[in-house]
Each structure stands twice: as C-alpha cells, then as structure tokens.
Design a protein around this motif. Structure first.
Motif, PDB file in Angstrom:
ATOM      1  N   UNK A   1       0.817  -1.200   0.000  1.00  0.00           N
ATOM      2  CA  UNK A   1       0.000   0.000   0.000  1.00  0.00           C
ATOM      3  C   UNK A   1       0.858   1.260   0.000  1.00  0.00           C
ATOM      4  N   UNK A   2       1.931   1.240   0.777  1.00  0.00           N
ATOM      5  CA  UNK A   2       2.822   2.404   0.811  1.00  0.00           C
ATOM      6  C   UNK A   2       3.490   2.587  -0.554  1.00  0.00           C
ATOM      7  N   UNK A   3       3.888   1.488  -1.164  1.00  0.00           N
ATOM      8  CA  UNK A   3       4.503   1.503  -2.494  1.00  0.00           C
ATOM      9  C   UNK A   3       3.556   2.122  -3.515  1.00  0.00           C
ATOM     10  N   UNK A   4       2.298   1.683  -3.518  1.00  0.00           N
ATOM     11  CA  UNK A   4       1.336   2.190  -4.486  1.00  0.00           C
ATOM     12  C   UNK A   4       1.017   3.661  -4.236  1.00  0.00           C
ATOM     13  N   UNK A   5       0.875   4.032  -2.978  1.00  0.00           N
ATOM     14  CA  UNK A   5       0.498   5.407  -2.644  1.00  0.00           C
ATOM     15  C   UNK A   5       1.589   6.415  -2.969  1.00  0.00           C
ATOM     16  N   UNK A   6       2.841   5.974  -2.903  1.00  0.00           N
ATOM     17  CA  UNK A   6       3.965   6.884  -3.100  1.00  0.00           C
ATOM     18  C   UNK A   6       4.725   6.615  -4.403  1.00  0.00           C
ATOM     19  N   UNK A   7       4.129   5.843  -5.272  1.00  0.00           N
ATOM     20  CA  UNK A   7       4.825   5.396  -6.476  1.00  0.00           C
ATOM     21  C   UNK A   7       5.281   6.567  -7.352  1.00  0.00           C
ATOM     22  N   UNK A   8       4.398   7.480  -7.624  1.00  0.00           N
ATOM     23  CA  UNK A   8       4.737   8.577  -8.537  1.00  0.00           C
ATOM     24  C   UNK A   8       5.892   9.420  -8.015  1.00  0.00           C
ATOM     25  N   UNK A   9       5.993   9.547  -6.712  1.00  0.00           N
ATOM     26  CA  UNK A   9       7.040  10.390  -6.130  1.00  0.00           C
ATOM     27  C   UNK A   9       8.412   9.746  -6.201  1.00  0.00           C
ATOM     28  N   UNK A  10       8.467   8.427  -6.053  1.00  0.00           N
ATOM     29  CA  UNK A  10       9.761   7.761  -5.928  1.00  0.00           C
ATOM     30  C   UNK A  10      10.200   6.983  -7.167  1.00  0.00           C
ATOM     31  N   UNK A  11       9.293   6.763  -8.109  1.00  0.00           N
ATOM     32  CA  UNK A  11       9.660   5.934  -9.255  1.00  0.00           C
ATOM     33  C   UNK A  11       9.254   6.586 -10.579  1.00  0.00           C
ATOM     34  N   UNK A  12       9.747   7.792 -10.844  1.00  0.00           N
ATOM     35  CA  UNK A  12       9.364   8.480 -12.087  1.00  0.00           C
ATOM     36  C   UNK A  12       9.910   7.817 -13.341  1.00  0.00           C
ATOM     37  N   UNK A  13      10.958   6.982 -13.203  1.00  0.00           N
ATOM     38  CA  UNK A  13      11.539   6.316 -14.371  1.00  0.00           C
ATOM     39  C   UNK A  13      10.993   4.905 -14.584  1.00  0.00           C
ATOM     40  N   UNK A  14      10.030   4.496 -13.788  1.00  0.00           N
ATOM     41  CA  UNK A  14       9.564   3.112 -13.827  1.00  0.00           C
ATOM     42  C   UNK A  14       9.006   2.729 -15.193  1.00  0.00           C
ATOM     43  N   UNK A  15       9.414   1.564 -15.651  1.00  0.00           N
ATOM     44  CA  UNK A  15       8.899   0.979 -16.895  1.00  0.00           C
ATOM     45  C   UNK A  15       7.962  -0.188 -16.608  1.00  0.00           C
ATOM     46  N   UNK A  16       7.977  -0.676 -15.379  1.00  0.00           N
ATOM     47  CA  UNK A  16       7.147  -1.796 -14.964  1.00  0.00           C
ATOM     48  C   UNK A  16       7.298  -1.979 -13.466  1.00  0.00           C
ATOM     49  N   UNK A  17       6.532  -2.887 -12.901  1.00  0.00           N
ATOM     50  CA  UNK A  17       6.604  -3.151 -11.465  1.00  0.00           C
ATOM     51  C   UNK A  17       6.605  -4.654 -11.222  1.00  0.00           C
ATOM     52  N   UNK A  18       7.204  -5.027 -10.091  1.00  0.00           N
ATOM     53  CA  UNK A  18       7.305  -6.447  -9.749  1.00  0.00           C
ATOM     54  C   UNK A  18       6.617  -6.725  -8.413  1.00  0.00           C
ATOM     55  N   UNK A  19       5.906  -7.840  -8.398  1.00  0.00           N
ATOM     56  CA  UNK A  19       5.315  -8.343  -7.169  1.00  0.00           C
ATOM     57  C   UNK A  19       5.814  -9.736  -6.879  1.00  0.00           C
ATOM     58  N   UNK A  20       5.246 -10.365  -5.862  1.00  0.00           N
ATOM     59  CA  UNK A  20       5.734 -11.673  -5.437  1.00  0.00           C
ATOM     60  C   UNK A  20       4.680 -12.364  -4.604  1.00  0.00           C
ATOM     61  N   UNK A  21       4.657 -13.675  -4.692  1.00  0.00           N
ATOM     62  CA  UNK A  21       3.735 -14.474  -3.894  1.00  0.00           C
ATOM     63  C   UNK A  21       4.478 -15.727  -3.438  1.00  0.00           C
ATOM     64  N   UNK A  22       4.187 -16.175  -2.232  1.00  0.00           N
ATOM     65  CA  UNK A  22       4.857 -17.368  -1.702  1.00  0.00           C
ATOM     66  C   UNK A  22       4.421 -18.603  -2.485  1.00  0.00           C
ATOM     67  N   UNK A  23       5.367 -19.504  -2.723  1.00  0.00           N
ATOM     68  CA  UNK A  23       5.114 -20.669  -3.550  1.00  0.00           C
ATOM     69  C   UNK A  23       4.354 -21.767  -2.829  1.00  0.00           C
ATOM     70  N   UNK A  24       3.529 -22.529  -3.560  1.00  0.00           N
ATOM     71  CA  UNK A  24       2.663 -23.535  -2.933  1.00  0.00           C
ATOM     72  C   UNK A  24       3.418 -24.698  -2.300  1.00  0.00           C
ATOM     73  N   UNK A  25       4.515 -25.121  -2.904  1.00  0.00           N
ATOM     74  CA  UNK A  25       5.247 -26.247  -2.330  1.00  0.00           C
ATOM     75  C   UNK A  25       5.920 -25.843  -1.020  1.00  0.00           C
TER      76      UNK A  25
END
Length: 356
Positions: free
Chosen positions: A116-140
């Motif tokens: 949430x903090x990342x999304x709310x402050x994205x424009x201020x800190x990542x003006x050069x962003x070309x994409x974004x990465x997320x992550x989820x814990x693996x099932x195994x």
C-alpha cells in the motif's frame, strides 16, 4: 518491442527494515526501472513468507494460529468442516466475480502495508519506472511448512493442498490487479525454494507432477490477468521442472548454483529461444557480498557466459534476456549488508554487457 529491456534490475521482495519509507528509498535508488514493493518481516510477522498470503485462511479460521508456532490446519476442531466449506463458498464468489469475495481475499491490513505504501507513493519515488514487480509465496514451500493436526505437511493431503493453492492463486490475482492500477507492465514471481526437494531421498513421496501442477495453477491464473510470471528458487533444483512450465522468468541463485543451470544448457537454449528471461541472481545475499564489487560480479558473469557459450548458448541472446537480482531476499540480513547488496545491484545495472 520486448516487454522488458535487457539487464534491468529488480529484487526478490523482503528487506530488513521496519520502516516502509527507508525500504522504498533503497529500492528507488537500486531498481528505478522495475521496482518491487517491500515485504518487511522484521516489522511484523504477518509480512513473513509463510503467513502473508494465507491471511484469508487465518481470517476464516481454516488455519489456526498458534503462539510462536506456524499456523496449523486443525481438522479435529468441531466446526472445521464448516469453516472449510465457507472458504470454498467465498472462493466460488470470487470465481463468479461477486464483490463479497473482496472482503475475504483483499490484500489489506498490516500484512500488506508495504504494498500500500509503495502504491500510494509510487509517482514520487519511481518516475523512471517501466514496470513493477510483485511476489507471492510458492505452494510447495508453504505447503511443506504448514502442517495438519497430526504434524504432517499439508501439501501431502489432497484436500488441504487444494485449499492452499486456491488461496495463493486468488491472492496472486488480487496482487496483480492492485499493481496494474499503476498503468505499467507487471511481473510477479512465485517464490518456491523448496522445489530443490523434488527427487530427494528424504521426500520420496513428493512428486514432480504434483508440485508442477500446483505451480501451473498459479501461473495460469496470473497469465489470465495479463501479467508476466516468474518462479524463484534460490537452491539447486532440477531446472527442467521450470523449463516445462509456461514461465516468463526463471529466477535463480547464479552465485552458488550456476553449474546446475549450465548442465541444462540445451534446455536453457530452448527456453531462451521461446522468449524466456533469466533473473540472474549473481549478487549473493550473505556475508560473501562484502567481498564482491561490481567489477568482480561482472567478471564472474563473463566467465559464466563463456561456459554457456561453450555449451552452445548464443551469448547475445543470453545477454538480451537477463534481469539482474540479488540471489534471494534480504529480509533476514543486517541492514548494512542489505544496503550493500542493493548498491551492488545498482552499480552492475549501469554497466553495459550487451557490447553495442
């Protein structure tokens, strides 16, 4: 045009801070083009690898949280069957696109404060962003750590495994949708380091087929959301497991486990020819990093390229399909070491390895 430029940098997710702003600033400095949102397990246990993405199961009482212990599927509880049925009801609401499911599966609260903090402050800190990465814990990995009431890994129980996979898949979908609100390309890594146990004599009942099917379910769910999907394993696994899955990125510890990848050069060549990317984890997430510099990391990389070229890999194709990452997450490291690792990523990301 390719979906990601060659040699962009990103991270695996976890950082050792207890403050979101400090984490965002470090990510912005090291990975301005493809930043990841920060997991801060040192701040709150709910941001830890094991429990972050099973919050819906905890909320619904399907998983019982025990003090100072991992959550457990306690099927001996009198109302457990009712709670499990309630989970499936909520899952069907999600499949049928009913808004009621949002309350159950939405990524809210302290567990996802970093996102949430990342999304709310994205424009201020990542003006050069070309994409974004997320992550989820693996099932195994999660399925081997979370146990049933008898102390047996839930991954071995078909019913419990199904509940776990469905929960992780829906959480991954919600994450993809949240990140897509930024209007940029999205990639999400499924972090499943326990894949290295497949084929181990200590886990003879753990089959490649079941583990692959679990991953495939989440991969397909994310592809349906039009995001790129990676799988991260920070140990020496049989990489053909991932070559046989429709993954866009294979993330591996190239510092310690490069040899295993080199031995699969023929399969690797086929994967690259299909447009696959390699998240080249050549910056170690251990005290070994203190001994490394950008020059030493790049020298190691050139040696690895030479070995792969000798095994038939087109060096140009390889270099055009690399994403720089640390070898693993840094959430359990001392803050100065994590910062040094991210600085190494920043520096190698500015060095041209394409030869043009």
């Amino acid at each position: 045009m390719d979906w990601i430029k060659p040699c962009r940098a990103t991270g695996l997710g976890s950082l050792p801070y207890q403050d979101e702003l400090a984490a965002i600033k470090l990510i912005a400095a090291a990975m301005p083009h493809w930043p990841h949102w920060p997991q801060l397990p040192a701040k709150i246990p709910e941001q830890g690898f094991l429990v972050q993405y099973v919050q819906p199961l905890i909320k619904l009482g399907v998983l019982t949280v025990q003090p100072v212990k991992d959550p457990v599927f306690c099927r001996q509880e009198a109302d457990w069957d009712m709670k499990a049925a309630n989970f499936y009801e909520k899952y069907l609401e999600f499949i049928e696109k009913q808004s009621a499911a949002t309350q159950t599966f939405a990524l809210t609260g302290e567990a996802f404060a970093g996102m949430e903090y990342f999304l709310s402050n994205f424009a201020s800190y990542f003006p050069q962003a070309e994409g974004v990465k997320g992550h989820v814990s693996g099932p195994l990995t999660v399925g081997l750590q979370i146990k049933d009431e008898r102390g047996r890994a839930c991954f071995y129980d078909e019913t419990l495994r199904d509940i776990l996979i469905k929960c992780l898949a829906v959480e991954a979908i919600f994450e993809a949708r949240r990140l897509k609100t930024l209007g940029l390309p999205v990639m999400i890594f499924i972090d499943d380091p326990s894949l290295f146990l497949i084929g181990s004599s200590s886990y003879i009942t753990l089959t490649r087929e079941v583990a692959s099917a679990a991953l495939a379910t989440i991969i397909e769910a994310l592809h349906a959301e039009d995001v790129k999907v990676g799988v991260h394993a920070c140990a020496g696994i049989d990489w053909s497991i991932l070559f046989d899955l429709p993954v866009d990125v294979i993330s591996f510890d190239a510092y310690h486990y490069f040899t295993g990848m080199a031995l699969q050069a023929e399969r690797l060549a086929g994967y690259l020819s299909r447009g696959g990317k390699l998240a080249w984890g050549l910056v170690p997430t251990s005290d070994e990093a203190w001994q490394e510099t950008p020059d030493s990391i790049l020298a190691r990389f050139e040696q690895q390229c030479t070995e792969l070229a000798n095994r038939g890999i087109d060096s140009i194709v390889l270099r055009q399909n690399i994403i720089w990452t640390p070898s693993c997450g840094t959430g359990a490291l001392p803050v100065p070491l994590a910062e040094y690792i991210y600085n190494l990523i920043k520096e190698i990301g500015t060095i041209n390895i394409l030869g043009d």
